[in-house]
Structure formats: structure tokens, C-alpha cells
Design an enzyme around this catalytic site. Structure first.
Site, PDB file in Angstrom:
ATOM      1  N   ALA A   1       0.865  -1.184   0.000  1.00  0.00           N
ATOM      2  CA  ALA A   1       0.000   0.000   0.000  1.00  0.00           C
ATOM      3  C   ALA A   1       0.899   1.232   0.000  1.00  0.00           C
ATOM      4  CB  ALA A   1      -0.893  -0.019   1.229  1.00  0.00           C
TER       5      ALA A   1
ATOM      6  N   GLY B   1       0.858  -5.197   0.841  1.00  0.00           N
ATOM      7  CA  GLY B   1      -0.335  -5.295  -0.008  1.00  0.00           C
ATOM      8  C   GLY B   1      -0.028  -5.881  -1.378  1.00  0.00           C
TER       9      GLY B   1
ATOM     10  N   GLU C   1      -0.292  -9.438  -0.853  1.00  0.00           N
ATOM     11  CA  GLU C   1      -1.721  -9.740  -0.641  1.00  0.00           C
ATOM     12  C   GLU C   1      -2.499  -9.711  -1.959  1.00  0.00           C
ATOM     13  OE1 GLU C   1      -1.843  -6.763   2.482  1.00  0.00           O
ATOM     14  OE2 GLU C   1      -2.613  -8.296   3.867  1.00  0.00           O
TER      15      GLU C   1
ATOM     16  N   GLU D   1       4.987  -5.220   7.033  1.00  0.00           N
ATOM     17  CA  GLU D   1       4.188  -4.228   7.776  1.00  0.00           C
ATOM     18  C   GLU D   1       4.684  -4.027   9.203  1.00  0.00           C
ATOM     19  OE1 GLU D   1       2.958  -6.539   5.800  1.00  0.00           O
ATOM     20  OE2 GLU D   1       1.238  -5.809   4.651  1.00  0.00           O
TER      21      GLU D   1
HETATM   22  N1  DAK Z   1       4.604   3.192  -0.652  1.00  0.00           N
HETATM   23  C1  DAK Z   1       4.998   4.370  -1.185  1.00  0.00           C
HETATM   24  N2  DAK Z   1       6.180   4.540  -1.801  1.00  0.00           N
HETATM   25  C2  DAK Z   1       6.996   3.485  -1.880  1.00  0.00           C
HETATM   26  C3  DAK Z   1       6.651   2.215  -1.360  1.00  0.00           C
HETATM   27  C4  DAK Z   1       5.384   2.093  -0.717  1.00  0.00           C
HETATM   28  N3  DAK Z   1       4.934   0.923  -0.201  1.00  0.00           N
HETATM   29  N4  DAK Z   1       7.674   1.359  -1.582  1.00  0.00           N
HETATM   30  C5  DAK Z   1       8.612   2.059  -2.237  1.00  0.00           C
HETATM   31  N5  DAK Z   1       8.212   3.346  -2.420  1.00  0.00           N
HETATM   32  C6  DAK Z   1       8.935   4.421  -3.065  1.00  0.00           C
HETATM   33  C7  DAK Z   1      10.046   4.949  -2.171  1.00  0.00           C
HETATM   34  O1  DAK Z   1       9.536   5.913  -1.254  1.00  0.00           O
HETATM   35  C8  DAK Z   1      10.963   5.577  -3.193  1.00  0.00           C
HETATM   36  O2  DAK Z   1      10.428   6.805  -3.607  1.00  0.00           O
HETATM   37  P1  DAK Z   1      11.371   8.147  -3.736  1.00  0.00           P
HETATM   38  O3  DAK Z   1      12.042   8.286  -2.421  1.00  0.00           O
HETATM   39  O4  DAK Z   1      12.313   7.773  -4.867  1.00  0.00           O
HETATM   40  O5  DAK Z   1      10.400   9.224  -4.076  1.00  0.00           O
HETATM   41  C9  DAK Z   1      10.877   4.609  -4.374  1.00  0.00           C
HETATM   42  O6  DAK Z   1       9.630   3.929  -4.209  1.00  0.00           O
HETATM   43  C10 DAK Z   1      11.981   3.597  -4.396  1.00  0.00           C
HETATM   44  O7  DAK Z   1      12.082   3.004  -3.110  1.00  0.00           O
HETATM   45  P2  DAK Z   1      13.505   2.790  -2.383  1.00  0.00           P
HETATM   46  O8  DAK Z   1      14.402   3.970  -2.603  1.00  0.00           O
HETATM   47  O9  DAK Z   1      13.206   2.397  -0.995  1.00  0.00           O
HETATM   48  O10 DAK Z   1      14.088   1.563  -3.225  1.00  0.00           O
HETATM   49  P3  DAK Z   1      14.995   0.347  -2.753  1.00  0.00           P
HETATM   50  O11 DAK Z   1      15.338  -0.383  -4.013  1.00  0.00           O
HETATM   51  O12 DAK Z   1      16.102   0.825  -1.853  1.00  0.00           O
HETATM   52  O13 DAK Z   1      14.038  -0.577  -1.850  1.00  0.00           O
HETATM   53  C11 DAK Z   1      11.957  -1.713  -1.307  1.00  0.00           C
HETATM   54  C12 DAK Z   1      12.924  -1.227  -2.425  1.00  0.00           C
HETATM   55  C13 DAK Z   1      10.702  -2.236  -2.008  1.00  0.00           C
HETATM   56  C14 DAK Z   1      12.624  -2.858  -0.530  1.00  0.00           C
HETATM   57  C15 DAK Z   1      11.660  -0.547  -0.327  1.00  0.00           C
HETATM   58  O14 DAK Z   1      11.191   0.583  -1.100  1.00  0.00           O
HETATM   59  C16 DAK Z   1      10.609  -0.860   0.680  1.00  0.00           C
HETATM   60  O15 DAK Z   1      10.898  -1.507   1.691  1.00  0.00           O
HETATM   61  N6  DAK Z   1       9.364  -0.379   0.460  1.00  0.00           N
HETATM   62  C17 DAK Z   1       8.291  -0.450   1.419  1.00  0.00           C
HETATM   63  C18 DAK Z   1       7.794  -1.857   1.580  1.00  0.00           C
HETATM   64  C19 DAK Z   1       6.695  -1.927   2.608  1.00  0.00           C
HETATM   65  O16 DAK Z   1       6.862  -1.562   3.790  1.00  0.00           O
HETATM   66  N7  DAK Z   1       5.544  -2.415   2.181  1.00  0.00           N
HETATM   67  C20 DAK Z   1       4.399  -2.598   3.064  1.00  0.00           C
HETATM   68  C21 DAK Z   1       3.595  -1.337   3.030  1.00  0.00           C
HETATM   69  S1  DAK Z   1       2.219  -1.451   4.159  1.00  0.00           S
HETATM   70  C22 DAK Z   1      -5.344  -2.068   4.309  1.00  0.00           C
HETATM   71  C23 DAK Z   1      -4.996  -3.246   3.747  1.00  0.00           C
HETATM   72  C24 DAK Z   1      -3.672  -3.454   3.358  1.00  0.00           C
HETATM   73  C25 DAK Z   1      -2.710  -2.509   3.570  1.00  0.00           C
HETATM   74  C26 DAK Z   1      -3.101  -1.333   4.137  1.00  0.00           C
HETATM   75  C27 DAK Z   1      -4.413  -1.093   4.513  1.00  0.00           C
HETATM   76  N8  DAK Z   1      -6.742  -1.860   4.731  1.00  0.00           N
HETATM   77  C28 DAK Z   1      -7.552  -2.943   5.025  1.00  0.00           C
HETATM   78  C29 DAK Z   1      -7.269  -0.569   4.922  1.00  0.00           C
HETATM   79  C30 DAK Z   1      -1.344  -2.780   3.169  1.00  0.00           C
HETATM   80  C31 DAK Z   1      -0.304  -2.198   3.822  1.00  0.00           C
HETATM   81  C32 DAK Z   1       1.045  -2.262   3.257  1.00  0.00           C
HETATM   82  O17 DAK Z   1       1.294  -2.806   2.211  1.00  0.00           O
END
Ligand code: DAK
Length: 257
Positions: free
Chosen positions: A65, A108, A111, A131
Site C-alpha cells: 500500500a 499489499g 496480498e 508491515e
Molecule cells: N509506498 C509508497 N512509496 C513506496 C513504497 C510504498 N509501499 N515502496 C517504495 N516506495 C517508493 C520509495 O519511497 C521511493 O520513492 P522516492 O524516495 O524515490 O520518491 C521509491 O519507491 C523507491 O524506493 P527505495 O528507494 O526504498 O528503493 P529500494 O530499491 O532501496 O528498496 C523496497 C525497495 C521495495 C525494498 C523498499 O522501497 C521498501 O521496503 N518499500 C516499502 C515496503 C513496505 O513496507 N511495504 C508494506 C507497506 S504497508 C489495508 C490493507 C492493506 C494494507 C493497508 C491497509 N486496509 C484494510 C485498509 C497494506 C499495507 C502495506 O502494504
């Protein structure tokens, strides 16, 4: 004109939906999920389409997400956002959905793949529920679907300690259908979808329904449900055609009736 958040392409009887927010690692904003669901729903109604593939790019399927958007939200906003309904909408799609995953499938993103019917993984795919690093847990099915597929212990490690699975591990634990070279992952997923799309459409639809029912029911209720769907297919022209074609030693011509 701005870029679509989901690029679409039709190859034969297969609809290919490509998540298209590369700069945000295909973060699944509500707008993107809305666009994706609209595309899938339209194909689900279209007799020319027999199966669908959801993919990202070679580097990332989806990184979850949109953390930037979520970081400002409070509980009431999350509850009222309708975001989860967009994920739930995937389970109303009746035709087969295949996730073609290369690179990151996180949060997500995983998911979304888990909500599909099959997963074709590129060798560089990585699956995880990170998460916990954000102080939350999966909210779109991760804890439940992973536990049903991987069992309790590995799921606990993924959800509580951000254990990530490489493609080969995911295959070993039964999380994906197959692992293929990154250069050809999309072609392989489309080929699998084409093969399914060439089959009797109603049998494919009811087969999907029957298998999914296994996740919802007791064995006895599931067996009864399967039997009813089985009998129902004897009311279709395709059953007559399929059996006749077999006996006449020729290819069947499916009508979807
Ligand atoms: N959201 C927004 N931007 C993201 C992102 C994300 N999930 N993942 C990556 N980006 C963006 C980064 O901010 C960065 O943007 P800039 O800084 O260049 O503007 C760009 O993509 C590249 O990311 P990195 O610089 O971090 O790139 P790396 O190659 O170093 O790392 C990575 C890649 C995928 C390992 C890393 O970006 C990362 O760890 N990303 C976050 C992964 C994460 O935490 N995912 C879980 C998110 S929480 C719901 C149901 C479901 C959900 C929510 C609500 N409801 C029922 C209401 C789901 C929640 C989630 O998924």
C-alpha cells in the site's frame, strides 16, 4: 494526458493488466486499485476474455500500500476509506486471475498476488509482509491466506519478523505455481493463462469456484458444493460437446454455454 495507473493489453483470450506506478514501486494507491478492479470487472463480463494476468515490471510487482498516503491517516479514515473493499472486490472476479510476479511483492503487493488464483514467479521475485516494520500488521488478507498456504510457523515468522521468501523458497513452500527465468516470466504467465482460456469456459469458472470453496467450508460442505457444480455442468452444451469430441477423436469446440 496523464499515464494510466494500470496499462492494459489483450493477447488472444487473455487480458494483461500491468501496474504502472514505477517511480513509487507500484505502491497500491486507492486510485490504482480502483482502476485495476474496473479493468478486471470489465474483462470478467467480456466473452472474448478467458483469463487474466496481473503483473508489474521486472523490478517490482508491488511494494505494498502507499505508505506516503497512509502515514497521515487515522483509524477512522482507514475504516471509512473503502480501501479494503477494493481488495475484497478481487474475490468477485469469476475468471482465473494469474499473478506474474517479478521483483518485490511486499505487503499489499503480496496480498494482491495471494488474492489471485495462481502465481508465476520470476527467479528474482521476493515475497514478504514487512508491515511489522511500520508498526502495523497485514490488513488485506496476508495473515489468513499465508497461514492457509504456508502453515502457522512460517507465516508467524513472515508477519512478526519480516521473513522474506525468495522465489525458490516460495516454490518449495508451495506459495507459487512455478519459478521461471526473469526474462520470460510474463510470457510464461500469459501462456499459462492462454492454455486455461482455451478450455471450456463454464467448467473453468465452476472449477475456480469449487476450489475456492475449499477455503470457506468444512470438507463435507465442500464435497456437496463440488457435487452440485459437477451436476450443473451436465446441463451445458460444452459437456455434450466435450464428451462427443473425445469419442469422435477430435478437438472440442467450446461455446461457453
Ligand atoms: N509506498 C509508497 N512509496 C513506496 C513504497 C510504498 N509501499 N515502496 C517504495 N516506495 C517508493 C520509495 O519511497 C521511493 O520513492 P522516492 O524516495 O524515490 O520518491 C521509491 O519507491 C523507491 O524506493 P527505495 O528507494 O526504498 O528503493 P529500494 O530499491 O532501496 O528498496 C523496497 C525497495 C521495495 C525494498 C523498499 O522501497 C521498501 O521496503 N518499500 C516499502 C515496503 C513496505 O513496507 N511495504 C508494506 C507497506 S504497508 C489495508 C490493507 C492493506 C494494507 C493497508 C491497509 N486496509 C484494510 C485498509 C497494506 C499495507 C502495506 O502494504
Amino acid at each position: 494526458m496523464s499515464e494510466p495507473l494500470v496499462r492494459t493489453e489483450v493477447r488472444g483470450r487473455v487480458g494483461v493488466a500491468r501496474l504502472n506506478r514505477p517511480r513509487a514501486y507500484n505502491a497500491l494507491s486507492p486510485e490504482l486499485m480502483r482502476e485495476l478492479l474496473a479493468v478486471l470487472r470489465a474483462w470478467d463480463q467480456d466473452d472474448a476474455i478467458g483469463a487474466m494476468v496481473i503483473t508489474g515490471n521486472e523490478k517490482v510487482f508491488a511494494a505494498g500500500a502507499d505508505v506516503k498516503a497512509m502515514s497521515q491517516a487515522d483509524a477512522v479514515e482507514m475504516l471509512r476509506s473503502g480501501y479494503i473493499e477494493l481488495f475484497d472486490g478481487l474475490s468477485t472476479i469469476r475468471k482465473p486471475l494469474i499473478a506474474a510476479v517479478a521483483g518485490w511483492a511486499l505487503g499489499g503487493g503480496l496480498e494482491l498476488a495471494l488474492a489471485c488464483d495462481m502465481i508465476v514467479a520470476a527467479e528474482n521475485a521476493v515475497f514478504g509482509q514487512p508491515e511489522i516494520n511500520l508498526g502495523i500488521i497485514p490488513g488485506a488478507g496476508g495473515t489468513q491466506r499465508l497461514a492457509r498456504t504456508l502453515g502457522k510457523y512460517l507465516t508467524m515468522e513472515m508477519v512478526l519478523n519480516d521473513r522474506r521468501l525468495r522465489a525458490d523458497e516460495a516454490a518449495r513452500f508451495g506459495l507459487v505455481n512455478r519459478v521461471v527465468p526473469t526474462e520470460t516470466y510474463l510470457d510464461e504467465a500469459i501462456a499459462l493463462a492462454q492454455a486455461i482460456a482455451a478450455r471450456a469456459p463454464l467448467a473453468v469458472r465452476l472449477g475456480k469456484e469449487a476450489v475456492n470453496f475449499a477455503f470457506e467450508s468444512t470438507l463435507q460442505a465442500g464435497l456437496q458444493h463440488e457435487r452440485r457444480l459437477f451436476y450443473l455442468l451436465f446441463a451445458t452444451e460444452d459437456q455434450t460437446e466435450g464428451m462427443r469430441a473425445f469419442l469422435e477423436k477430435r478437438e472440442p469446440h467450446w461455446q461457453g454455454r
